[in-house]
Motif scaffolding. Structure first.
Motif, short mmCIF file in Angstrom:
data_model
loop_
_atom_site.label_atom_id
_atom_site.label_comp_id
_atom_site.label_asym_id
_atom_site.label_seq_id
_atom_site.Cartn_x
_atom_site.Cartn_y
_atom_site.Cartn_z
N VAL A 274 0.83 -1.21 0.00
CA VAL A 274 0.00 0.00 0.00
C VAL A 274 0.87 1.26 0.00
N SER A 275 1.90 1.29 0.84
CA SER A 275 2.68 2.52 1.02
C SER A 275 3.67 2.77 -0.12
N LEU A 276 3.98 1.75 -0.91
CA LEU A 276 4.87 1.97 -2.05
C LEU A 276 4.21 2.85 -3.12
N SER B 262 1.81 -11.83 -11.66
CA SER B 262 2.38 -12.02 -10.32
C SER B 262 1.87 -13.31 -9.66
N ARG B 263 0.60 -13.62 -9.81
CA ARG B 263 0.05 -14.83 -9.20
C ARG B 263 0.63 -16.08 -9.86
N ARG B 264 0.70 -16.06 -11.19
CA ARG B 264 1.26 -17.22 -11.89
C ARG B 264 2.73 -17.41 -11.56
N ALA B 265 3.46 -16.32 -11.38
CA ALA B 265 4.89 -16.40 -11.06
C ALA B 265 5.12 -16.66 -9.58
N GLY B 266 4.08 -16.55 -8.76
CA GLY B 266 4.24 -16.76 -7.32
C GLY B 266 5.16 -15.72 -6.70
N SER B 267 4.96 -14.46 -7.04
CA SER B 267 5.85 -13.41 -6.57
C SER B 267 5.05 -12.19 -6.11
N PHE B 268 4.97 -12.01 -4.79
CA PHE B 268 4.33 -10.78 -4.30
C PHE B 268 5.26 -9.58 -4.48
N GLU B 269 6.55 -9.86 -4.73
CA GLU B 269 7.48 -8.76 -5.02
C GLU B 269 7.11 -8.04 -6.31
N MET B 270 6.52 -8.79 -7.27
CA MET B 270 6.09 -8.16 -8.52
C MET B 270 4.95 -7.17 -8.27
N VAL B 271 4.08 -7.50 -7.32
CA VAL B 271 2.99 -6.58 -6.96
C VAL B 271 3.58 -5.32 -6.33
N MET B 272 4.57 -5.49 -5.47
CA MET B 272 5.19 -4.34 -4.81
C MET B 272 5.86 -3.43 -5.83
N LEU B 273 6.60 -4.01 -6.77
CA LEU B 273 7.27 -3.21 -7.79
C LEU B 273 6.25 -2.51 -8.69
N GLY B 274 5.17 -3.23 -9.02
CA GLY B 274 4.12 -2.62 -9.84
C GLY B 274 3.47 -1.43 -9.16
N ARG B 275 3.22 -1.56 -7.85
CA ARG B 275 2.64 -0.43 -7.12
C ARG B 275 3.59 0.77 -7.11
N LEU B 276 4.87 0.52 -6.99
CA LEU B 276 5.84 1.61 -7.03
C LEU B 276 5.81 2.31 -8.39
N LEU B 277 5.73 1.53 -9.47
CA LEU B 277 5.75 2.11 -10.82
C LEU B 277 4.49 2.92 -11.11
N VAL B 278 3.31 2.40 -10.72
CA VAL B 278 2.10 3.18 -10.97
C VAL B 278 2.08 4.43 -10.09
N LEU C 191 2.78 11.72 -21.55
CA LEU C 191 2.99 10.47 -22.30
C LEU C 191 4.11 9.63 -21.66
N ALA C 192 5.14 10.29 -21.16
CA ALA C 192 6.23 9.56 -20.51
C ALA C 192 5.74 8.85 -19.26
N SER C 193 4.77 9.45 -18.56
CA SER C 193 4.26 8.80 -17.35
C SER C 193 3.56 7.48 -17.65
N ASP C 194 3.02 7.35 -18.86
CA ASP C 194 2.33 6.11 -19.24
C ASP C 194 3.30 4.94 -19.39
N VAL C 195 4.57 5.24 -19.62
CA VAL C 195 5.56 4.17 -19.75
C VAL C 195 5.63 3.34 -18.47
N PHE C 196 5.51 4.01 -17.32
CA PHE C 196 5.55 3.31 -16.04
C PHE C 196 4.34 2.40 -15.86
N VAL C 197 3.17 2.85 -16.35
CA VAL C 197 1.96 2.04 -16.27
C VAL C 197 2.08 0.80 -17.16
N VAL C 198 2.60 1.01 -18.37
CA VAL C 198 2.78 -0.11 -19.30
C VAL C 198 3.75 -1.15 -18.71
#
Length: 503
Positions: free
Chosen positions: A78-80, A122-138, A106-113
């Motif tokens: 949440v806090s990321l 993330s669920r298929r890869a079994g990695s909650f770290e991917m969720v954390m990194l994704g939250r940081l990027l968005v 437009l550059a900000s959309d690169v982080f969303v992509v």
């Protein structure tokens, strides 16, 4: 004869009006809409992501993760988001200066992509770290777009519509919050298996912006004052204004450009050292901080508890919560319609004043909820009324301050300061609110009441009205406020401008 001359212009006027409307929509859908959307969609899958975190850890180590560590991982997820937003806010100013307003969005959309595939797999890869990194990027994307979008729209709109156009940033924020609540319903993407798609759905507005915004004009002020490209500026103005007479607006741009000649873009820390910017910086810090500390987020957070106390069945609470998002959207729409009639100060005063009233009643209702069976319903009504009051003033008007109170050379730095302050306060409130609620119990809203009173007092006594004024007129008035009693200071208009004005 007049009718004959006007008829050929009407279709063209309508087309140009559509260009401004499309610019607003294209900037908003991938801008503040993304902020509100990603802020609200994380609530629905809370338990599902916590279960996923525990299952992932058990698969890796053969033992479950202790409850306090599961909560810690969830807190990080949440806090990321606000942490990424703070990083994005710091990037927004330099990007707006180097790339321009439109290309920065437009550059900000690169982080969303980049974030969407991390969520989706993330669920298929079994990695909650991917969720954390994704939250940081968005979060980084939201931090950039939230600061650049009001600047882009405020510089692109005519002065008589500038407030209403800049106010659309708040409309898209409220719309994003509401849409996130709706998409997060169990019947849609709120199920235990669908949360990766729910988080990855932020890709849709990002792609829409990438497809539409390149077709629309850049900020005319950026093109003329920052880049010195008069032809591109004139072409952008013609697309945005249509057949209107541009002489007055071009003269204003000439004055701004002459005043900025030989000056470089301010850095954020330089704003605090200049007396000529004292009133502007104070307004930005006080009212920007008040918007995040006025208790609106606390109302959203506490809504589920109050709804439960009002005997709303647990499975229906999420539908009641959608009403809170709808209230803010309705209030911001109303504010957008009337802002150019009543002005910025009146809306801010009304917003903070009403929030003080409703917050006081809310506190009384919490204290008396065990004495009267109808008190939880009164508290629930106060939540809706307070969120409506927030939408009327602070939600939209505060975002206009950095655009209207600062000149072209200081505006990007002001947006950095405003964004850094907002995201820091958002992180602080999210971190401390559970402790405030536990420590103050029924009086949890009292600190927020004090902030609302301070916001109303500052607005009433110190904030200048900017409705219907050009950027030059606003700067001249602020110069008089910063240097009262005829004291000399650095005049906003340079000598070249004074000479041209006299001529």
């Amino acid at each position: 004869m007049e009718d004959e001359h006007e008829r050929p212009l009407q279709p063209r006027t309508q087309i140009q009006g559509r260009v401004l409307l499309l610019t607003i929509c294209a900037a908003g859908i991938g801008g503040t809409f993304q902020f509100g959307y990603n802020l609200s969609i994380i609530n629905a899958p809370t338990l599902h992501i916590q279960e996923f975190t525990n299952e992932t850890w058990q698969m890796r180590t053969g033992r479950p993760l202790p409850d306090h560590l599961v909560l810690l991982v969830w807190s990080l997820i949440v806090s990321l988001y606000p942490l990424g937003g703070l990083l994005g806010a710091l990037l927004a100013g330099p990007l707006a200066v180097k790339l321009g307003r439109k290309k920065s969005l437009l550059a900000s959309d690169v982080f969303v992509v980049a974030a969407a595939p991390l969520f989706a797999f993330s669920r298929r890869a079994g990695s909650f770290e991917m969720v954390m990194l994704g939250r940081l990027l968005v979060g980084v994307s939201a931090g950039v777009s939230m600061n650049v979008q009001p600047m882009y729209l405020g510089e692109s709109a005519p002065k008589e519509l500038r407030g209403a156009v800049a106010m659309t940033s708040a409309i898209f924020t409220a719309l994003g919050i509401l849409m996130g609540q709706v998409v997060g319903l169990r019947e849609l993407l709120g199920g235990p298996q669908d949360w990766p798609l729910l988080l990855a759905s932020c890709l849709v507005p990002g792609v829409l912006q990438l497809a539409s915004l390149p077709l629309l004009p850049e900020s005319p002020r950026f093109l003329f004052i920052d880049r010195g490209d008069s032809e591109a500026c004139l072409a952008a103005l013609r697309r945005l204004r249509g057949p209107a007479d541009l002489a007055e607006e071009l003269a204003e741009l000439q004055r701004e450009r002459a005043a900025c000649r030989g000056r470089r873009a301010r850095r954020p820390w330089e704003l605090f050292r200049e007396r000529a910017l004292r009133r502007q910086v104070a307004s930005l810090v006080v009212l920007g901080g008040a918007m995040e500390l006025c208790g609106n987020d606390a109302m959203y957070t506490y809504a589920a508890v109050v709804f439960s106390q009002a005997r709303i069945p647990p499975e229906k609470v999420q539908y009641a919560a959608i009403g809170t998002g709808g209230c803010e959207l309705l209030a911001v729409l109303l504010s957008c319609v009337v802002i150019e009639r009543v002005g910025r100060r009146v809306l801010l005063l009304a917003g903070y004043g009403l929030m003080t009233c409703w917050g006081s009643v809310f506190t009384a209702a919490l204290c008396l909820q065990s004495s009267f069976p109808w008190m939880p319903y009164l508290a629930m009504s106060c939540i809706f009324a307070s969120i409506l009051s927030f939408g009327v003033g602070p939600a939209g008007v505060t975002g206009i301050l950095a655009t209207e109170l600062f000149d072209q050379m200081a505006r990007p730095a002001a947006c950095v300061v405003c964004g850094a302050l907002m995201w820091s306060m958002l992180f602080l409130v999210g971190l401390t609110f559970p402790f405030i609620a536990e420590g103050l119990s029924n009086f949890l809203y009292v600190p927020f009441l004090c902030v609302c009173v301070c916001g109303a007092v500052y607005t009433g006594f110190f904030l200048p009205e900017t409705r219907g004024k050009s950027f030059v007129e606003i700067s001249e008035e602020l110069h008089r406020l910063n240097f009262p009693r005829g004291s000399q200071g650095p005049v906003w208009m340079g000598p070249e401008v004074i000479q041209s004005t006299e001529l």
